[in-house]
Design a protein around this motif. Structure first.
Motif, PDB file in Angstrom:
ATOM      1  N   GLN A 540       0.844  -1.199   0.000  1.00 19.99           N
ATOM      2  CA  GLN A 540       0.000   0.000   0.000  1.00 19.99           C
ATOM      3  C   GLN A 540       0.878   1.248   0.000  1.00 19.99           C
ATOM      4  OE1 GLN A 540      -3.333  -0.040  -0.258  1.00 19.99           O
ATOM      5  NE2 GLN A 540      -3.310  -2.282  -0.317  1.00 19.99           N
ATOM      6  N   SER A 541       0.615   2.149  -0.943  1.00 23.27           N
ATOM      7  CA  SER A 541       1.413   3.370  -1.062  1.00 23.27           C
ATOM      8  C   SER A 541       0.714   4.538  -0.383  1.00 23.27           C
ATOM      9  CB  SER A 541       1.648   3.695  -2.537  1.00 23.27           C
ATOM     10  OG  SER A 541       0.408   3.923  -3.202  1.00 23.27           O
ATOM     11  N   PHE A 542       1.529   5.503   0.065  1.00 25.26           N
ATOM     12  CA  PHE A 542       1.006   6.725   0.674  1.00 25.26           C
ATOM     13  C   PHE A 542       2.066   7.807   0.548  1.00 25.26           C
ATOM     14  CE2 PHE A 542       0.371   9.463   4.462  1.00 25.26           C
ATOM     15  CZ  PHE A 542      -0.862   9.994   4.103  1.00 25.26           C
ATOM     16  N   LEU A 543       1.678   8.933  -0.070  1.00 35.76           N
ATOM     17  CA  LEU A 543       2.615  10.013  -0.341  1.00 35.76           C
ATOM     18  C   LEU A 543       3.818   9.459  -1.104  1.00 35.76           C
ATOM     19  CD1 LEU A 543       2.364  11.981   3.040  1.00 35.76           C
ATOM     20  CD2 LEU A 543       1.140  12.419   0.898  1.00 35.76           C
ATOM     21  N   TRP A 544       5.030   9.612  -0.568  1.00 34.65           N
ATOM     22  CA  TRP A 544       6.219   9.131  -1.275  1.00 34.65           C
ATOM     23  C   TRP A 544       6.553   7.671  -0.948  1.00 34.65           C
ATOM     24  CZ3 TRP A 544       6.120  12.945   2.444  1.00 34.65           C
ATOM     25  CH2 TRP A 544       6.556  12.562   3.712  1.00 34.65           C
ATOM     26  N   ALA A 545       5.872   7.086   0.018  1.00 36.12           N
ATOM     27  CA  ALA A 545       6.153   5.689   0.403  1.00 36.12           C
ATOM     28  C   ALA A 545       5.427   4.737  -0.548  1.00 36.12           C
ATOM     29  CB  ALA A 545       5.721   5.444   1.835  1.00 36.12           C
ATOM     30  N   ASN A 546       6.179   3.874  -1.225  1.00 31.12           N
ATOM     31  CA  ASN A 546       5.577   2.909  -2.150  1.00 31.12           C
ATOM     32  C   ASN A 546       4.962   1.716  -1.442  1.00 31.12           C
ATOM     33  OD1 ASN A 546       6.376   4.390  -4.466  1.00 31.12           O
ATOM     34  ND2 ASN A 546       8.440   3.521  -4.321  1.00 31.12           N
ATOM     35  N   ASP A 547       5.470   1.416  -0.250  1.00 40.18           N
ATOM     36  CA  ASP A 547       5.001   0.248   0.497  1.00 40.18           C
ATOM     37  C   ASP A 547       5.093   0.585   1.983  1.00 40.18           C
ATOM     38  OD1 ASP A 547       4.471  -2.190   1.666  1.00 40.18           O
ATOM     39  OD2 ASP A 547       5.838  -3.332   0.404  1.00 40.18           O
ATOM     40  N   LEU A 548       3.933   0.709   2.638  1.00 37.87           N
ATOM     41  CA  LEU A 548       3.909   1.081   4.053  1.00 37.87           C
ATOM     42  C   LEU A 548       4.437  -0.026   4.959  1.00 37.87           C
ATOM     43  CD1 LEU A 548       0.503   2.977   4.240  1.00 37.87           C
ATOM     44  CD2 LEU A 548       2.782   3.959   4.558  1.00 37.87           C
ATOM     45  N   SER A 549       4.623  -1.226   4.434  1.00 38.26           N
ATOM     46  CA  SER A 549       5.177  -2.321   5.237  1.00 38.26           C
ATOM     47  C   SER A 549       6.694  -2.423   5.093  1.00 38.26           C
ATOM     48  CB  SER A 549       4.544  -3.653   4.836  1.00 38.26           C
ATOM     49  OG  SER A 549       4.963  -4.042   3.533  1.00 38.26           O
TER      50      SER A 549
END
Length: 694
Positions: A540-549
């Motif tokens: 799951q992506s959010f802002l600049w993070a491609n993977d929150l895990s």
């Protein structure tokens, strides 16, 4: 060197020399060792002379007769021996074929000849045939299934795709639908060759490992396949696989017919060996490697769940009965659940070495050896379930129905922390997280809302902690005056009494700020274990993070930088940087409101040193965790400024004046303190009186 050291070294030398002298072999042992070496040398010399003279080995008539019998008893469509370069079959009642050794192919007629132009190769070919005969002799009724052609049979539902191999009758590969890996659009839990298991049946003289045999596949329906072995005398043994519709569960049943002809009734256990190379699936390898290994549950309603060491190599030998065993990593697991019990188990988990060529592909190499109850006169002596799927709490908890007599505790595959933290995660955090997921599709927003809800629930404790800190800061000058007024040690009790009186009037307590913070710690630690194990954040992506895990790498370098690479890895995480900066800002604000920070410079340094330590620690953690702490700190700073609107020095002074005007009601603790002070004063007066008399 002093005398004692010299004597110690001499004694050590005497002990070592004495041990070496006692351990030296006797003359008889030396003679026996020399005899063995001479015997080996003589045998090698005879072999070399025979080859030089053209002497060749030959197959005896009994060997040829045995070989013919083996081929005749094989199925008509598979009457061939194929073992270690030996490829033989029957044609018109005669043996035909080839034997390949050292990249040289020898025809059957040449193998049975009494002379040869190349005695060395001829002898190796004869030995290869003899080894093949020995292998077939050891496998008795199963010998006909030693050769064949490997085929793959597919079973598939909405969640899972399996490939079953006829070689060994095992699940060769498993693909999970709806998931992907960091480097592939498909989520392959394990590939062919990475997952192998075998049952070992035995009679009084032979052992039969099912991984060596070629099974005959029979597709019963779209979801069920029978892998069958047809044995001598009409006996049958097989494994039936049923893929449960819409599920990650696979039913595996051991089925048989007339097996008492092969396995005596006194055999009541079957060995089971399972080997898996746990594959890497995640971008953040550090955590995936940390949470990979073997997990197992002891049998019984109260059976606990344990894991092998996740930080390195480990070996376990279990003598108690087990309900299930698994090979797991951070977000996915392969679990084997027995309907009965596993009697004992020996497990090894070996981490892939960093210099190994497959280091980036595999996490650990695990082996499990155990035993299951068996009886040759039962049609279905053993049955199991394979769970091949994600470590999702809701999914795992739904499979308790497969074991009505005891809780499978499959959710323990998810590392949610110790008992208290697991209870918070399972009872509060996960239900709220899942509930928010019904209304919000973006997991970055879900974390934001979840953090806000947590901060609101903890607000009374946070507010009480801030009020206590504010009062202590306001009272700091008054406490300093008391310390100046009573500097001597003999006035310690009186100083303490005045200080406590000041606290009582202000309604403050030195521990008032610590206790509310301590009550919040279990939730903070629970969140620390929740985010790295939350599979919902995976991909799951959010802002600049491609993977929150996984870490949100904004800067990455390929070269190894001494010290820095060992502390940070090969990247910088932006959410971790933001969390660190916010933490320093929060500690700065806090230090201004704490009286202790003025008198304890070392504590002030620690307030700024700890965030830097956390930066090195969290840089490799899931970006979702750093993001949570970042927004939680921002909300805490906002709560701090809101609290300041309600707590001022004038209000505290007014409270103190009002409390001072009230009739004083001594507490039991204060009464004991005054009594102790009186006793101390009396003791001091007696000591002074004694001094005057002298």
């Amino acid at each position: 060197m002093d005398k004692n050291s010299l004597i110690g070294m001499l004694l050590m030398g005497v002990v070592i020399f004495g041990f070496m002298w006692l351990q030296q072999p006797s003359e008889a042992e030396l003679a026996e060792r020399q005899r063995q070496l001479d015997s080996i040398a003589a045998a090698e010399k005879v072999e070399q002379n025979n080859i030089a003279e053209g002497v060749v080995d030959t197959l005896s008539s009994s060997d040829v007769s045995h070989l013919t019998s083996v081929l005749q008893n094989m199925p008509a469509d598979n009457a061939a021996i194929n073992s270690e370069g030996v490829l033989l079959s029957l044609k018109d009642g005669k043996i035909t074929g080839t034997v390949t050794v050292r990249d040289t192919t020898v025809q059957w007629d040449e193998v049975t000849a009494t002379t040869s132009a190349n005695p060395a190769i001829h002898n190796l070919a004869v030995q290869a045939v003899q080894r093949a005969l020995d292998t077939y002799a050891k496998n008795g009724s199963f010998a006909a299934s030693l050769t064949g052609t490997e085929e793959l049979v597919t079973l598939e539902n909405d969640s899972l795709k399996l490939e079953l191999s006829t070689k060994g009758g095992m699940i060769a590969s498993a693909t999970l639908k709806g998931y992907k890996t960091y480097n592939s659009p498909k989520m392959v839990l394990f590939n062919k060759g990475d997952n192998e298991y075998s049952f070992t049946l035995s009679n009084n003289t032979q052992r039969f490992e099912t991984k060596n045999f070629f099974f005959e596949p029979k597709k019963i329906n779209d979801s069920t396949v029978l892998m069958n072995l047809q044995l001598e005398g009409g006996a049958q043994w097989g494994l039936k696989y049923t893929l449960v519709p819409g599920s990650y569960m696979v039913r595996m049943e051991m089925v048989q017919k007339d097996m008492t002809k092969v396995i005596p009734l006194n055999i009541n256990l079957v060995d089971f060996d399972w080997h898996q190379k746990i594959s890497r699936h995640e971008f953040g390898k550090t955590f995936e490697e940390r949470w990979s290994g073997i997990c197992y549950k002891f049998a019984g309603k109260d059976g606990d769940v344990k894991t092998t060491s996740e930080s390195g190599n480990d070996e376990k030998e279990i003598t108690d009965k087990l309900k299930w065993v698994s090979a797991k990593n951070q977000f996915f697991s392969t679990v084997l659940i027995t309907d009965s019990v596993f009697s004992t188990a020996k497990m090894t988990s070996i981490a892939t070495e960093k210099d190994a060529p497959d280091y980036e592909q595999y996490l650990k190499d695990v082996n499990i050896h155990t035993m299951v109850p068996y009886s040759s006169d039962k049609a279905a002596p053993a049955s199991f379930y394979f769970y091949l799927g994600p470590n999702r709490y809701k999914t795992l908890s739904s499979y308790d129905k497969y074991s009505p007599k005891e809780d499978l505790k499959l959710t323990r595959l998810i590392p949610l922390g110790w008992t208290l933290f697991r209870w918070i995660n399972a009872g509060v955090i996960i239900p709220v997280f899942d509930w928010l997921g019904k209304f919000i599709s973006n997991y970055g927003i879900i974390i934001l809302v979840l953090t806000f809800l947590i901060k609101m629930v903890l607000w009374p404790l946070t507010y009480k902690s801030y009020v206590s800190q504010a009062k202590m800061r306001i009272l700091a000058p008054d406490i300093a005056k008391i310390n100046e007024k009573y500097p001597n040690q003999e006035d310690a009790l009186k100083k303490q009494q005045k200080t406590m009186e000041l606290y009582r009037q202000a309604g403050a307590s030195p521990m008032g700020g610590c206790l509310p913070m301590m009550l919040q710690m279990p939730i903070l630690i629970a969140m620390f274990t929740f985010f790295p194990s939350c599979i919902e954040l995976r991909g799951q992506s959010f802002l600049w993070a491609n993977d929150l895990s996984a870490p949100d790498k904004i800067i990455e370098w390929g070269t190894n930088i001494p010290i820095i690479s060992s502390l940070l890895g090969n990247h910088l995480s932006l959410f971790c940087l933001l969390m660190t900066g916010t933490n320093i800002l929060y500690n700065y604000i806090t230090s201004k409101s704490q009286a202790s920070s003025q008198s304890m410079p070392g504590m002030k340094i620690m307030l700024y040193l700890m965030p830097l330590m956390f930066f090195f620690w969290f840089n490799n953690y899931a970006s979702g965790l750093s993001y949570y702490y970042f927004i939680a700190l921002l909300m805490t700073i906002a709560q701090t400024y809101i609290s300041r609107m309600f707590i001022t020095e004038d209000k505290v002074r007014a409270t103190m004046a009002a409390n001072a005007a009230k009739p004083k009601k001594k507490s039991k603790w204060m009464a004991r303190l005054e009594e102790a002070q009186k006793l101390q004063q009396q003791q001091q007066q007696r000591q002074q009186g004694k001094g005057k008399r002298r």
